[in-house]
Design a protein around this motif. Structure first.
Motif, PDB file in Angstrom:
ATOM      1  N   MET A  59       4.784   0.989  36.672  1.00  0.00           N
ATOM      2  CA  MET A  59       4.543   2.377  36.288  1.00  0.00           C
ATOM      3  C   MET A  59       3.618   3.003  37.311  1.00  0.00           C
ATOM      4  N   LYS A  60       3.966   4.200  37.759  1.00  0.00           N
ATOM      5  CA  LYS A  60       3.154   4.937  38.718  1.00  0.00           C
ATOM      6  C   LYS A  60       1.914   5.480  38.036  1.00  0.00           C
ATOM      7  N   ASN A  61       0.858   5.686  38.842  1.00  0.00           N
ATOM      8  CA  ASN A  61      -0.334   6.347  38.356  1.00  0.00           C
ATOM      9  C   ASN A  61      -0.043   7.851  38.357  1.00  0.00           C
ATOM     10  N   LEU A  62       0.140   8.434  37.195  1.00  0.00           N
ATOM     11  CA  LEU A  62       0.534   9.841  37.110  1.00  0.00           C
ATOM     12  C   LEU A  62      -0.682  10.757  37.107  1.00  0.00           C
ATOM     13  N   ASP A  63      -0.665  11.705  38.011  1.00  0.00           N
ATOM     14  CA  ASP A  63      -1.675  12.753  38.070  1.00  0.00           C
ATOM     15  C   ASP A  63      -0.935  14.010  38.488  1.00  0.00           C
ATOM     16  N   VAL A  64      -0.496  14.779  37.504  1.00  0.00           N
ATOM     17  CA  VAL A  64       0.374  15.921  37.770  1.00  0.00           C
ATOM     18  C   VAL A  64      -0.457  17.187  37.917  1.00  0.00           C
ATOM     19  N   ASP A  65      -0.236  17.882  39.001  1.00  0.00           N
ATOM     20  CA  ASP A  65      -0.908  19.141  39.308  1.00  0.00           C
ATOM     21  C   ASP A  65      -0.383  20.241  38.385  1.00  0.00           C
ATOM     22  N   LEU A  66      -1.288  21.060  37.840  1.00  0.00           N
ATOM     23  CA  LEU A  66      -0.876  22.141  36.947  1.00  0.00           C
ATOM     24  C   LEU A  66       0.009  23.161  37.652  1.00  0.00           C
ATOM     25  N   LYS A  67      -0.216  23.399  38.936  1.00  0.00           N
ATOM     26  CA  LYS A  67       0.642  24.335  39.683  1.00  0.00           C
ATOM     27  C   LYS A  67       2.073  23.823  39.716  1.00  0.00           C
ATOM     28  N   LEU A  68       2.244  22.514  39.860  1.00  0.00           N
ATOM     29  CA  LEU A  68       3.594  21.945  39.846  1.00  0.00           C
ATOM     30  C   LEU A  68       4.239  22.138  38.479  1.00  0.00           C
ATOM     31  N   LEU A  69       3.453  22.004  37.427  1.00  0.00           N
ATOM     32  CA  LEU A  69       3.998  22.231  36.077  1.00  0.00           C
ATOM     33  C   LEU A  69       4.405  23.688  35.886  1.00  0.00           C
ATOM     34  N   GLU A  70       3.622  24.612  36.440  1.00  0.00           N
ATOM     35  CA  GLU A  70       3.982  26.027  36.354  1.00  0.00           C
ATOM     36  C   GLU A  70       5.303  26.295  37.071  1.00  0.00           C
TER      37      GLU A  70
END
Length: 131
Positions: free
Chosen positions: A1-12
């Protein structure tokens, strides 16, 4: 499993692409180039390790991963906006004009006290009352 750290700009960006179903339509709404949006969508897919969209002509079809991610992404973005609003309230950085309409009785007897309390906490806001 990857260490997930998702940027809020990417979510937008993801939410806009999901809602529009197209990079070109998202480009218009986000004021970004299609290549920039495509790059960021690939970046998000690399971060989570799963495909989010399939192409069908000019349309993008969300994968089951995208369908699962979308409601969570929307909630995260709504929470972000709520936090920003709370910070603005606490810092007194709200500015603008509030228009209040009321009949004569509430406008004469109830609103003055409420408006006075509100203005003492929100000095950057102007209120126009129509009775």
């Amino acid at each position: 499993m990857k260490n997930l750290d998702v940027d809020l700009k990417l979510l937008e960006l993801f939410c806009c692409v999901y809602e529009k179903g197209s990079i070109s339509e998202s480009s218009d709404c986000l004021h970004l180039s299609q290549s920039t949006i495509s790059f960021h969508m690939h970046q998000l897919e690399n971060q989570i390790g799963l495909k989010l969209f399939y192409k069908k002509g000019r349309k993008l079809i969300p994968t089951s991963t995208a369908q699962m991610l979308y409601p969570y992404a929307k909630k995260v973005l709504e929470l972000k906006l709520a936090v920003i609003e709370e910070i603005k309230m606490l810092s007194g950085s709200y500015r603008g004009l509030v228009k209040v309409e009321a009949s004569s009785a509430p406008g004469s007897y109830i609103l003055p006290g409420l408006i006075s309390d509100f203005l003492s906490k929100n000095r950057q806001i102007l209120i126009g009352v129509l009775c």
